[in-house]
Design a protein around this motif. Structure first.
Motif, mmCIF file in Angstrom:
data_model
loop_
_atom_site.group_PDB
_atom_site.id
_atom_site.type_symbol
_atom_site.label_atom_id
_atom_site.label_comp_id
_atom_site.label_asym_id
_atom_site.label_seq_id
_atom_site.Cartn_x
_atom_site.Cartn_y
_atom_site.Cartn_z
ATOM 1 N N ILE A 31 4.277 -10.082 -3.580
ATOM 2 C CA ILE A 31 4.299 -11.527 -3.833
ATOM 3 C C ILE A 31 2.890 -12.070 -4.081
ATOM 4 O O ILE A 31 2.672 -12.837 -5.006
ATOM 5 N N SER A 32 1.929 -11.671 -3.281
ATOM 6 C CA SER A 32 0.576 -12.225 -3.390
ATOM 7 C C SER A 32 -0.213 -11.685 -4.576
ATOM 8 O O SER A 32 -1.113 -12.354 -5.081
ATOM 9 N N ALA A 33 0.092 -10.472 -5.010
ATOM 10 C CA ALA A 33 -0.678 -9.852 -6.095
ATOM 11 C C ALA A 33 0.226 -9.037 -7.017
ATOM 12 O O ALA A 33 0.051 -7.833 -7.179
ATOM 13 N N PRO A 34 1.215 -9.685 -7.644
ATOM 14 C CA PRO A 34 2.196 -8.932 -8.424
ATOM 15 C C PRO A 34 1.623 -8.174 -9.621
ATOM 16 O O PRO A 34 2.231 -7.210 -10.080
ATOM 17 N N PHE A 35 0.469 -8.567 -10.114
ATOM 18 C CA PHE A 35 -0.131 -7.877 -11.254
ATOM 19 C C PHE A 35 -0.923 -6.645 -10.847
ATOM 20 O O PHE A 35 -1.440 -5.930 -11.699
ATOM 21 N N TYR A 36 -1.014 -6.393 -9.545
ATOM 22 C CA TYR A 36 -1.803 -5.263 -9.043
ATOM 23 C C TYR A 36 -0.981 -4.343 -8.155
ATOM 24 O O TYR A 36 -1.511 -3.699 -7.265
ATOM 25 N N VAL A 37 0.330 -4.291 -8.370
ATOM 26 C CA VAL A 37 1.187 -3.437 -7.542
ATOM 27 C C VAL A 37 1.017 -1.958 -7.870
ATOM 28 O O VAL A 37 1.299 -1.118 -7.026
ATOM 29 N N ASN A 38 0.565 -1.640 -9.067
ATOM 30 C CA ASN A 38 0.317 -0.244 -9.419
ATOM 31 C C ASN A 38 -1.072 0.131 -8.885
ATOM 32 O O ASN A 38 -2.087 -0.010 -9.562
ATOM 33 N N GLN A 39 -1.088 0.605 -7.643
ATOM 34 C CA GLN A 39 -2.359 0.877 -6.987
ATOM 35 C C GLN A 39 -3.112 2.038 -7.621
ATOM 36 O O GLN A 39 -4.339 2.044 -7.643
ATOM 37 N N LEU A 40 -2.401 3.011 -8.164
ATOM 38 C CA LEU A 40 -3.057 4.124 -8.845
ATOM 39 C C LEU A 40 -3.844 3.617 -10.055
ATOM 40 O O LEU A 40 -4.999 3.981 -10.255
ATOM 41 N N GLU A 41 -3.227 2.762 -10.836
ATOM 42 C CA GLU A 41 -3.899 2.189 -12.004
ATOM 43 C C GLU A 41 -5.128 1.383 -11.576
ATOM 44 O O GLU A 41 -6.184 1.443 -12.205
ATOM 45 N N LEU A 42 -4.992 0.657 -10.491
ATOM 46 C CA LEU A 42 -6.110 -0.136 -9.987
ATOM 47 C C LEU A 42 -7.256 0.772 -9.517
ATOM 48 O O LEU A 42 -8.428 0.499 -9.792
ATOM 49 N N ILE A 43 -6.928 1.859 -8.843
ATOM 50 C CA ILE A 43 -7.953 2.813 -8.393
ATOM 51 C C ILE A 43 -8.687 3.392 -9.597
ATOM 52 O O ILE A 43 -9.924 3.511 -9.582
ATOM 53 N N ILE A 44 -7.958 3.720 -10.639
ATOM 54 C CA ILE A 44 -8.581 4.244 -11.856
ATOM 55 C C ILE A 44 -9.541 3.205 -12.439
ATOM 56 O O ILE A 44 -10.679 3.527 -12.809
ATOM 57 N N ASN A 45 -9.110 1.947 -12.496
ATOM 58 C CA ASN A 45 -9.974 0.880 -13.015
ATOM 59 C C ASN A 45 -11.212 0.677 -12.155
ATOM 60 O O ASN A 45 -12.309 0.451 -12.683
ATOM 61 N N ILE A 46 -11.057 0.748 -10.852
ATOM 62 C CA ILE A 46 -12.210 0.593 -9.958
ATOM 63 C C ILE A 46 -13.173 1.755 -10.168
ATOM 64 O O ILE A 46 -14.388 1.547 -10.323
ATOM 65 N N ALA A 47 -12.666 2.970 -10.181
ATOM 66 C CA ALA A 47 -13.514 4.156 -10.352
ATOM 67 C C ALA A 47 -14.294 4.085 -11.666
ATOM 68 O O ALA A 47 -15.483 4.422 -11.711
ATOM 69 N N LYS A 48 -13.653 3.635 -12.728
ATOM 70 C CA LYS A 48 -14.328 3.503 -14.026
ATOM 71 C C LYS A 48 -15.363 2.388 -14.028
ATOM 72 O O LYS A 48 -16.300 2.404 -14.825
ATOM 73 N N SER A 49 -15.205 1.419 -13.152
ATOM 74 C CA SER A 49 -16.092 0.256 -13.115
ATOM 75 C C SER A 49 -17.314 0.453 -12.227
ATOM 76 O O SER A 49 -18.232 -0.373 -12.249
ATOM 77 N N LEU A 50 -17.320 1.519 -11.439
ATOM 78 C CA LEU A 50 -18.435 1.754 -10.516
ATOM 79 C C LEU A 50 -19.665 2.286 -11.238
ATOM 80 O O LEU A 50 -19.555 2.973 -12.257
ATOM 81 N N GLN A 51 -20.814 1.988 -10.668
ATOM 82 C CA GLN A 51 -22.050 2.581 -11.164
ATOM 83 C C GLN A 51 -21.972 4.086 -10.930
ATOM 84 O O GLN A 51 -21.346 4.538 -9.971
ATOM 85 N N PRO A 52 -22.609 4.884 -11.794
ATOM 86 C CA PRO A 52 -22.453 6.350 -11.731
ATOM 87 C C PRO A 52 -22.806 7.003 -10.393
ATOM 88 O O PRO A 52 -22.240 8.031 -10.049
ATOM 89 N N ASN A 53 -23.700 6.406 -9.626
ATOM 90 C CA ASN A 53 -24.111 7.029 -8.365
ATOM 91 C C ASN A 53 -23.189 6.685 -7.194
ATOM 92 O O ASN A 53 -23.390 7.174 -6.084
#
Length: 182
Positions: A31-53
């Motif tokens: 209910i609070s975050a319906p656009f982010y229920v696919n946690q695997l997809e979100l983890i992939i996006n976070i990992a890609k967004s991190l600085q290389p180190n």
């Protein structure tokens, strides 16, 4: 699988961002975050967004044990991501928060707890603690790389946290359970 393959040690030789998985199914996710229920997809996006180190530490939610563990294939997909470590549910969230550089959460209290340990956070749901200057509320996934970069520079001020707690206390009331029982 979980006991054999998920990490139980926190490696502090590299800086890391902490992402606690949300239990599923869960109201705060659906209910609070319906656009982010696919946690695997979100983890992939976070990992890609991190600085290389930076590493991304993803921790399984302890309550998932009661709800039923996720499919092994989901754990394997997370573990196969570069710069991502999957953390065992028995590792204390507080230890991860203390040693991390940033907390990213969909809608858990870890984002609020981060402020108590001078850590900034990024959240994906509308939560009351998002009024803290050290908390960044994501509006769209496209802003994630910039939000991470800017959040890593944020200073958590005790005065902001104190002001928020005073605000919550001023707008709270004590519930008399004796009235409910009668």
């Amino acid at each position: 699988f979980i006991d054999k393959h998920l990490d139980r040690k926190i490696d502090t030789t590299s800086p890391f961002v902490y992402f606690p998985l949300q239990a599923e199914p869960e109201r705060t996710l659906l209910i609070s975050a319906p656009f982010y229920v696919n946690q695997l997809e979100l983890i992939i996006n976070i990992a890609k967004s991190l600085q290389p180190n930076f590493l991304l530490y993803v921790k399984e939610h302890p309550f998932q044990k009661a709800k039923g563990w996720r499919e092994i294939s989901k754990y394997k997909q997370i573990m196969d991501l570069p710069n991502v470590k999957l953390i065992h549910y028995s590792v204390h969230s507080t230890d991860l928060i203390k040693k991390s550089s940033l907390i990213i959460t969909i809608s858990s209290t870890a984002g609020f707890e981060a402020a108590f340990y001078n850590k900034p956070s990024i959240i994906f749901a509308d939560l009351d603690y998002s009024i803290l200057p050290s908390v960044h509320k994501i509006k769209t996934i496209d802003e994630l790389p910039h939000a991470i970069s800017e959040s890593l520079k944020k200073e958590v001020k005790f005065s902001d946290l104190n002001h928020y707690i005073n605000l919550v206390e001023a707008n709270s009331y004590e519930l008399d359970f004796d009235i409910i029982d009668s």
